[in-house]
Design a protein around this motif. Structure first.
Motif, short mmCIF file in Angstrom:
data_model
loop_
_atom_site.label_atom_id
_atom_site.label_comp_id
_atom_site.label_asym_id
_atom_site.label_seq_id
_atom_site.Cartn_x
_atom_site.Cartn_y
_atom_site.Cartn_z
N ASN A 82 0.83 -1.21 0.00
CA ASN A 82 0.00 0.00 0.00
C ASN A 82 0.86 1.26 0.00
OD1 ASN A 82 -2.51 -1.15 -0.16
ND2 ASN A 82 -2.72 -1.36 2.06
N TYR A 112 -7.50 7.73 -9.51
CA TYR A 112 -6.64 6.58 -9.16
C TYR A 112 -6.92 6.11 -7.74
CZ TYR A 112 -2.47 4.02 -7.77
OH TYR A 112 -1.61 3.07 -7.27
N TYR A 113 -6.91 7.05 -6.78
CA TYR A 113 -6.99 6.69 -5.38
C TYR A 113 -8.38 6.17 -4.99
CZ TYR A 113 -6.00 6.84 -0.41
OH TYR A 113 -5.81 6.50 0.90
N GLY A 115 -11.08 5.53 -7.17
CA GLY A 115 -11.63 4.55 -8.10
C GLY A 115 -10.83 3.27 -8.17
N PHE A 116 -9.53 3.39 -8.40
CA PHE A 116 -8.70 2.20 -8.59
C PHE A 116 -8.32 1.54 -7.26
CE2 PHE A 116 -4.46 0.25 -9.15
CZ PHE A 116 -4.83 -0.78 -10.01
N LEU A 117 -7.69 2.30 -6.37
CA LEU A 117 -7.27 1.71 -5.09
C LEU A 117 -8.45 1.47 -4.15
CD1 LEU A 117 -3.93 3.54 -4.18
CD2 LEU A 117 -4.25 1.29 -5.19
N GLY A 118 -9.35 2.45 -4.08
CA GLY A 118 -10.48 2.33 -3.16
C GLY A 118 -11.62 1.47 -3.68
N ARG A 119 -11.62 1.23 -4.98
CA ARG A 119 -12.66 0.41 -5.62
C ARG A 119 -14.07 0.91 -5.33
NH1 ARG A 119 -8.43 -3.03 -4.97
NH2 ARG A 119 -8.06 -4.63 -6.51
N HIS A 120 -14.23 2.25 -5.31
CA HIS A 120 -15.55 2.83 -5.11
C HIS A 120 -16.27 2.88 -6.45
CE1 HIS A 120 -15.16 3.93 -0.89
NE2 HIS A 120 -13.90 4.21 -1.16
N SER A 121 -17.55 3.11 -6.38
CA SER A 121 -18.37 3.14 -7.60
C SER A 121 -17.96 4.30 -8.50
CB SER A 121 -19.85 3.26 -7.24
OG SER A 121 -20.12 4.56 -6.74
N THR A 125 -16.57 8.02 -7.40
CA THR A 125 -15.28 8.44 -7.95
C THR A 125 -15.41 9.70 -8.78
OG1 THR A 125 -14.52 6.14 -7.97
CG2 THR A 125 -13.32 7.69 -9.35
#
Length: 167
Positions: A82, A112-113, A115-121, A125
């Protein structure tokens, strides 16, 4: 963990003291008829940070905080991964500021943070990635009159539209 907590608190305390010292090059008090001096906010925010780091160090020494009560290593494999992903993104963010400007760099970092890392909708994002840079623009450039870096010339048309809204 305990050693890392106390060491980090010590480093941050030294940085706080340095920032307090540097901010005294400007006026740190209230200027009659003008408001707070240029060093007011940096000085007092650094003083608050110093107080917090002292409290963290005291809790670490007295073993009152959860990290100081464990024998786990400071960085395990997951935490190191991480750190690389987030640290690399922050370095890229800082490098992008001079190319595309502060606000577009924030936009890209949040995609990136969050959407990609946090995997939020996508909705979360996109809302944050669009809303935060616009809010920062109107707060710093519009309200505080502190222009943020705009990057190279190809981003100027976007800023021209936003500047047209505040001037």
């Amino acid at each position: 963990m305990r050693r890392a907590e106390i060491t980090t608190a010590g480093v941050l305390a030294l940085l706080s003291i340095y920032m307090m010292w540097k901010s005294t090059e400007l006026q740190i008090g209230y200027i009659r008829g003008s408001g707070p001096g240029g060093g007011f906010w940096p000085f007092w925010l650094s003083a608050i940070m110093l107080l917090c780091t002292v409290l963290i160090a005291i809790n670490g020494v007295r073993r009152k905080s959860p990290p100081s009560q464990t024998d786990e290593p400071f960085l395990d494999g997951f935490a190191l991964k991480n750190l690389v992903f987030v640290g690399g993104a922050l370095v890229a963010f800082l490098l992008l500021i001079s190319v595309v400007g502060m606000h577009i760099a924030i936009f890209l970092f949040l995609i990136y943070y969050v959407g990609f890392l946090g995997r939020h909708s996508f909705v979360v994002t996109a809302s944050l990635a669009i809303g935060v840079p616009i809010a920062f623009f109107f707060f710093f450039d519009g309200l505080m009159r502190i222009p943020m870096p705009t990057g190279m010339a190809f981003t100027n048309p976007l800023y021209d539209v936003l500047y047209g809204l505040i001037y």
